[in-house]
Write a protein that holds these residues in place. Structure first.
Motif, PDB file in Angstrom:
ATOM      1  N   GLY A  18     -13.408 -15.292 -10.119  1.00  0.00           N
ATOM      2  CA  GLY A  18     -13.375 -16.041  -8.731  1.00  0.00           C
ATOM      3  C   GLY A  18     -14.309 -17.165  -8.995  1.00  0.00           C
ATOM      4  O   GLY A  18     -13.805 -18.181  -8.292  1.00  0.00           O
ATOM      5  N   THR A  24      -7.996 -20.661 -10.575  1.00  0.00           N
ATOM      6  CA  THR A  24      -8.409 -20.343  -9.277  1.00  0.00           C
ATOM      7  C   THR A  24      -8.188 -21.845  -8.421  1.00  0.00           C
ATOM      8  O   THR A  24      -7.868 -21.813  -7.110  1.00  0.00           O
ATOM      9  CB  THR A  24     -10.103 -19.836  -9.043  1.00  0.00           C
ATOM     10  N   ILE A 162      -8.547 -10.953  -6.926  1.00  0.00           N
ATOM     11  CA  ILE A 162      -9.124 -12.293  -6.791  1.00  0.00           C
ATOM     12  C   ILE A 162      -7.821 -13.548  -6.665  1.00  0.00           C
ATOM     13  O   ILE A 162      -8.182 -14.192  -5.691  1.00  0.00           O
ATOM     14  CB  ILE A 162      -9.724 -12.720  -8.073  1.00  0.00           C
ATOM     15  N   PHE A 163      -6.954 -13.327  -7.571  1.00  0.00           N
ATOM     16  CA  PHE A 163      -6.074 -14.419  -7.408  1.00  0.00           C
ATOM     17  C   PHE A 163      -5.001 -14.478  -6.131  1.00  0.00           C
ATOM     18  O   PHE A 163      -4.682 -15.360  -5.620  1.00  0.00           O
ATOM     19  CB  PHE A 163      -4.960 -14.466  -8.662  1.00  0.00           C
ATOM     20  N   TYR A 166      -7.367 -15.620  -3.382  1.00  0.00           N
ATOM     21  CA  TYR A 166      -7.515 -16.958  -3.300  1.00  0.00           C
ATOM     22  C   TYR A 166      -6.233 -17.417  -2.401  1.00  0.00           C
ATOM     23  O   TYR A 166      -6.395 -18.587  -1.652  1.00  0.00           O
ATOM     24  CB  TYR A 166      -7.659 -17.549  -4.716  1.00  0.00           C
TER      25      TYR A 166
END
Length: 207
Positions: A18, A24, A162-163, A166
């Protein structure tokens, strides 16, 4: 296989994934410029690239560990050094970078965005280094391919959070505004966490 130590390392993996980087920042910039859908396709491409590196590293590292335990130890120290480098990088961002800097937006059709996301991860040597390092940290020296693939599944679940997270978060103007005000604090936290993790890995092998 799932111990308290692994849970701590898993959260460190989340923080590493992250922290600001090509993937990111690309997702964040695309979400802010083109919306949630575009960012999700871009993020799925990044996940595809990450999966390729993760599986490749698992299978390759398994063969290495079976014949060269000393190389496994070397990779472990490289992983500690990598975390230390992330700590320094985050500290520099916290002290010098303008708050709320946006990432580079990507555009195109769903297929093009997916391909661009995959290309970013497949052409980033830090991605395969990250996978190799995390395996060396969490797995025993006699780990076989199946055990490493199990670790891959657990770690990849974190990458998905995480991805895709985002893509969802940075498509919200309110969230972006809040992040812009607190980005330096997040970087300072990242710097401290990575530094402590690197130190613990090194000292654990010296006891």
């Amino acid at each position: 296989m799932i111990t308290l130590e692994f849970v701590a390392i898993w959260f460190a993996w989340l923080l590493a994934g992250g922290s600001p980087g090509p993937a990111t920042l690309g997702i964040a910039g695309t979400a802010m410029a083109s919306g949630r859908g575009a960012a999700l396709f871009f993020a799925l491409g990044i996940l595809a690239g990450s999966a390729i590196w993760g599986i490749t590293a698992a299978l390759g590292l398994s063969a290495i560990m079976m014949t060269n335990v000393w190389l496994f130890e070397l990779i472990r120290y490289v992983g500690a050094a990598y975390l230390g480098w992330l700590s320094i990088k985050a500290l520099r961002r916290a002290t010098t970078q303008k708050v709320g800097q946006a990432g580079t937006p990507f555009s195109g059709s769903a297929r093009v965005l997916f391909a661009k996301g995959a290309a970013i991860h497949l052409t980033n040597p830090k991605a395969v280094l990250g996978w190799g390092s995390i395996y060396a940290i969490v797995a025993p020296a006699d780990a076989n391919a199946l055990m490493l693939l199990n670790y891959f599944g657990l770690l990849f679940a974190g990458s998905i959070l995480i991805f895709l997270g985002y893509a969802l978060i940075f498509s919200s103007e309110r969230i972006v505004a809040g992040y812009a005000r607190t980005s330096r604090w997040f970087d300072a936290i990242f710097a401290g966490f990575f530094g402590v993790a690197s130190f613990k890995i090194l000292t654990a092998r010296l006891q």
